[in-house]
Scaffold this motif. Structure first.
Motif, PDB file in Angstrom:
ATOM      1  N   ILE A  33       0.852  -1.198   0.000  1.00 18.45           N
ATOM      2  CA  ILE A  33       0.000   0.000   0.000  1.00 18.45           C
ATOM      3  C   ILE A  33       0.888   1.249   0.000  1.00 18.45           C
ATOM      4  N   GLU A  34       1.961   1.203   0.827  1.00 18.50           N
ATOM      5  CA  GLU A  34       2.893   2.337   0.874  1.00 18.50           C
ATOM      6  C   GLU A  34       3.534   2.569  -0.491  1.00 18.50           C
ATOM      7  N   GLN A  35       3.914   1.472  -1.139  1.00 19.79           N
ATOM      8  CA  GLN A  35       4.544   1.595  -2.461  1.00 19.79           C
ATOM      9  C   GLN A  35       3.553   2.216  -3.468  1.00 19.79           C
ATOM     10  N   ALA A  36       2.312   1.749  -3.432  1.00 26.23           N
ATOM     11  CA  ALA A  36       1.286   2.304  -4.328  1.00 26.23           C
ATOM     12  C   ALA A  36       1.048   3.780  -4.009  1.00 26.23           C
ATOM     13  N   ALA A  37       1.039   4.121  -2.725  1.00 28.09           N
ATOM     14  CA  ALA A  37       0.814   5.511  -2.319  1.00 28.09           C
ATOM     15  C   ALA A  37       1.958   6.413  -2.811  1.00 28.09           C
ATOM     16  N   ARG A  38       3.182   5.874  -2.795  1.00 23.10           N
ATOM     17  CA  ARG A  38       4.317   6.669  -3.313  1.00 23.10           C
ATOM     18  C   ARG A  38       4.132   6.955  -4.797  1.00 23.10           C
ATOM     19  N   ILE A  39       3.631   5.966  -5.531  1.00 23.89           N
ATOM     20  CA  ILE A  39       3.390   6.171  -6.972  1.00 23.89           C
ATOM     21  C   ILE A  39       2.341   7.266  -7.171  1.00 23.89           C
ATOM     22  N   ILE A  40       1.262   7.214  -6.379  1.00 27.30           N
ATOM     23  CA  ILE A  40       0.221   8.257  -6.478  1.00 27.30           C
ATOM     24  C   ILE A  40       0.829   9.635  -6.171  1.00 27.30           C
ATOM     25  N   ARG A  41       1.603   9.712  -5.088  1.00 20.87           N
ATOM     26  CA  ARG A  41       2.161  11.018  -4.693  1.00 20.87           C
ATOM     27  C   ARG A  41       3.134  11.563  -5.723  1.00 20.87           C
ATOM     28  N   SER A  42       3.784  10.651  -6.469  1.00 20.34           N
ATOM     29  CA  SER A  42       4.741  11.151  -7.463  1.00 20.34           C
ATOM     30  C   SER A  42       4.100  11.331  -8.840  1.00 20.34           C
ATOM     31  N   GLY A  43       2.764  11.264  -8.894  1.00 19.67           N
ATOM     32  CA  GLY A  43       2.075  11.608 -10.151  1.00 19.67           C
ATOM     33  C   GLY A  43       1.810  10.423 -11.067  1.00 19.67           C
ATOM     34  N   GLY A  44       1.943   9.191 -10.557  1.00 22.83           N
ATOM     35  CA  GLY A  44       1.696   8.009 -11.390  1.00 22.83           C
ATOM     36  C   GLY A  44       0.271   7.482 -11.235  1.00 22.83           C
ATOM     37  N   LEU A  45      -0.022   6.416 -11.988  1.00 20.81           N
ATOM     38  CA  LEU A  45      -1.355   5.804 -11.985  1.00 20.81           C
ATOM     39  C   LEU A  45      -1.328   4.442 -11.294  1.00 20.81           C
ATOM     40  N   VAL A  46      -2.288   4.229 -10.393  1.00 20.60           N
ATOM     41  CA  VAL A  46      -2.429   2.939  -9.710  1.00 20.60           C
ATOM     42  C   VAL A  46      -3.883   2.480  -9.829  1.00 20.60           C
ATOM     43  N   ALA A  47      -4.070   1.260 -10.342  1.00 18.24           N
ATOM     44  CA  ALA A  47      -5.421   0.671 -10.334  1.00 18.24           C
ATOM     45  C   ALA A  47      -5.618  -0.029  -9.002  1.00 18.24           C
ATOM     46  N   CYS A  48      -6.808   0.130  -8.448  1.00 15.27           N
ATOM     47  CA  CYS A  48      -7.053  -0.300  -7.068  1.00 15.27           C
ATOM     48  C   CYS A  48      -8.486  -0.829  -6.941  1.00 15.27           C
ATOM     49  N   PRO A  49      -8.681  -1.891  -6.147  1.00 11.73           N
ATOM     50  CA  PRO A  49     -10.044  -2.392  -5.989  1.00 11.73           C
ATOM     51  C   PRO A  49     -10.894  -1.459  -5.136  1.00 11.73           C
ATOM     52  N   THR A  50     -12.161  -1.343  -5.479  1.00 11.47           N
ATOM     53  CA  THR A  50     -13.143  -0.737  -4.578  1.00 11.47           C
ATOM     54  C   THR A  50     -14.241  -1.787  -4.419  1.00 11.47           C
ATOM     55  N   GLU A  51     -15.239  -1.517  -3.619  1.00 10.89           N
ATOM     56  CA  GLU A  51     -16.312  -2.498  -3.460  1.00 10.89           C
ATOM     57  C   GLU A  51     -17.149  -2.622  -4.732  1.00 10.89           C
ATOM     58  N   THR A  52     -17.073  -1.640  -5.629  1.00 11.34           N
ATOM     59  CA  THR A  52     -17.882  -1.704  -6.863  1.00 11.34           C
ATOM     60  C   THR A  52     -17.089  -2.351  -7.998  1.00 11.34           C
ATOM     61  N   VAL A  53     -16.112  -1.620  -8.561  1.00 10.53           N
ATOM     62  CA  VAL A  53     -15.242  -2.156  -9.616  1.00 10.53           C
ATOM     63  C   VAL A  53     -13.827  -1.632  -9.343  1.00 10.53           C
ATOM     64  N   TYR A  54     -12.824  -2.096 -10.109  1.00 11.65           N
ATOM     65  CA  TYR A  54     -11.475  -1.538  -9.952  1.00 11.65           C
ATOM     66  C   TYR A  54     -11.452  -0.123 -10.531  1.00 11.65           C
ATOM     67  N   GLY A  55     -10.797   0.782  -9.808  1.00 10.19           N
ATOM     68  CA  GLY A  55     -10.647   2.148 -10.284  1.00 10.19           C
ATOM     69  C   GLY A  55      -9.216   2.394 -10.746  1.00 10.19           C
TER      70      GLY A  55
ATOM     71  N   ILE B 256      -0.025   1.676 -17.315  1.00  9.49           N
ATOM     72  CA  ILE B 256      -0.153   2.278 -15.977  1.00  9.49           C
ATOM     73  C   ILE B 256       0.995   1.782 -15.102  1.00  9.49           C
ATOM     74  N   GLU B 257       1.310   2.522 -14.041  1.00  5.36           N
ATOM     75  CA  GLU B 257       2.455   2.157 -13.209  1.00  5.36           C
ATOM     76  C   GLU B 257       2.207   0.870 -12.424  1.00  5.36           C
ATOM     77  N   ALA B 258       1.002   0.715 -11.871  1.00  2.00           N
ATOM     78  CA  ALA B 258       0.779  -0.453 -11.003  1.00  2.00           C
ATOM     79  C   ALA B 258      -0.692  -0.799 -10.880  1.00  2.00           C
ATOM     80  N   VAL B 259      -0.937  -2.073 -10.576  1.00  2.00           N
ATOM     81  CA  VAL B 259      -2.273  -2.492 -10.138  1.00  2.00           C
ATOM     82  C   VAL B 259      -2.102  -3.118  -8.759  1.00  2.00           C
ATOM     83  N   LEU B 260      -2.989  -2.712  -7.864  1.00  2.00           N
ATOM     84  CA  LEU B 260      -2.984  -3.238  -6.507  1.00  2.00           C
ATOM     85  C   LEU B 260      -4.041  -4.341  -6.488  1.00  2.00           C
ATOM     86  N   ASP B 261      -3.595  -5.579  -6.358  1.00  2.00           N
ATOM     87  CA  ASP B 261      -4.518  -6.713  -6.454  1.00  2.00           C
ATOM     88  C   ASP B 261      -5.127  -6.988  -5.087  1.00  2.00           C
TER      89      ASP B 261
END
Ligand code: AMP
Ligand code: MG
Length: 342
Positions: A14-36, A164-169
């Motif tokens: 999660i920390e690694q994904a958050a660093r990507i977000i903070r540095s302006g990258g894209l992370v796909a992430c699950p929500t209860e509805t669909v992946y965002g 995209i930079e990452a997907v958080l499975d």
């Protein structure tokens, strides 16, 4: 670009994904509805990358995801009277509110509107990513524009690997259909997109709510672009039958000269080139959670047609019905119910 696959349960992911977000990258992430597909909502360049990766037109505004009420308030102007009740009943959860925005929300997020769509997701992975980033995250569904929304990390990679930079499975999404979009900028709140929170549920809290009918043509002047009927669509043509076993059998038989795949309720009996065991008819929540997985699975089999029965407008059945109509490219005309006969 190499797309990293991070597992939400792994230490540090999660920390690694958050660093990507903070540095302006894209992370796909699950929500209860669909992946965002998430980016820092306050960073114009990062948000532009979302549109590029998805090939989404810039006129289609994004939903901004928050992990607290304070973060939500930092994006919005004075909230309307209905907000408190809606917040305590449905949030965190699959409800998106359209409200007046603060100047800090960039135009690229809202497609130039003075309103912003905000959502506080209930999924623990989404909440942890937003909180660890310390930023609101703009995130449309993590698929190509107008394709079927993704409900697993595999679906995300099928559309966006290398873009995209990452997907958080975090495994499959529990609800499996998109959030309800509710416009609170008008006197009587309007449902701009039907979704996981039903109109009946909203009526109980709001008293009065209007459901805006989807429109099929053109983009300009749409109240909410996700309303277009050609949306959520597989490549294979989709044909619909009434929601009874005999009617589905009849439609599939009529089309049996073609290679047909079926979204088949468990226990229904049919012969077809491919069958996706959808779940128990009547268990609308279970069927909703497997709808997009079924459409994507059938879509990969090079069939000529996909046939599915239409649920009644009862709880999530109504949302499944609406998404199937969109997948089939049909306009939703009130009172017209003769699907699959023509
Ligand atoms: P997606 O996140 O891909 O499911 O799409 C988000 C949808 O939310 C858009 O297509 C719009 O229909 C709706 N939306 C987002 N922002 C606004 C807004 N400011 N006003 C009206 N609808 C919006
Ligand atoms: Mg979408």
């Amino acid at each position: 670009m190499q797309t990293l696959r991070l597992y939400a349960n792994d230490a540090g992911s999660i920390e690694q994904a958050a660093r990507i977000i903070r540095s302006g990258g894209l992370v796909a992430c699950p929500t209860e509805t669909v992946y965002g597909l998430g980016a820092n909502a306050l960073d114009v360049a990062a948000v532009q990358k979302i549109f590029a990766a998805k090939e989404r037109p810039l006129w289609d505004p994004l939903i901004v995801h928050v992990s607290s009420r304070e973060m939500l308030k930092s994006l919005t102007m004075q909230l309307p009277a209905q907000f408190e009740n809606l917040f305590s009943t449905f949030m965190p959860g699959p409800l998106t509110l359209v409200v007046s925005k603060q100047a800090t929300v960039p135009d690229v997020v809202t497609a130039g509107r003075n309103t912003v769509a905000v959502r506080f997701p209930a999924h623990p992975v989404a909440q942890r990513l937003i909180a660890a980033s310390g930023l609101p995250i703009a995130a449309p569904s993590a698929n190509w524009f107008q394709h079927v929304s993704p409900t697993t990390a595999e679906h995300v990679l099928a559309d966006l690997d290398g873009r995209i930079e990452a997907v958080l499975d975090g495994g499959p999404c529990p609800i499996g259909v998109e959030s309800t979009v509710l416009d609170l900028t008008v006197a009587v709140p309007r449902i701009l997109r039907q979704g996981a929170v039903t109109a009946e549920q909203l009526k109980q809290v709001l008293g009065d709510v209007v459901v805006i009918n989807p429109v099929s043509r053109g983009q300009k002047g749409l109240q909410s672009p996700g309303m277009m009927s050609r949306h959520y669509a597989p490549r294979t043509n989709v044909v619909l039958s009434q929601g009874r076993e005999t009617e589905l059998v009849e439609v599939v038989q009529k089309l049996s000269h073609q290679k047909v795949g079926v979204l088949l309720p468990s226990g229904w009996n049919i012969r077809a080139a491919a069958i996706f065991d959808w779940g128990r008819w009547g268990d609308w929540a279970a069927l909703a959670s497997r709808l997009y997985a079924g459409l994507r699975w059938l879509d990969d089999l090079e069939l000529e047609l996909v046939v599915a029965p239409l649920p009644p407008e009862e709880a999530l059945g109504g949302v499944i019905k609406e998404r199937l109509l969109k997948a089939s490219g049909r306009e939703i005309l009130p009172g017209r119910m003769d699907f699959g006969k023509g």
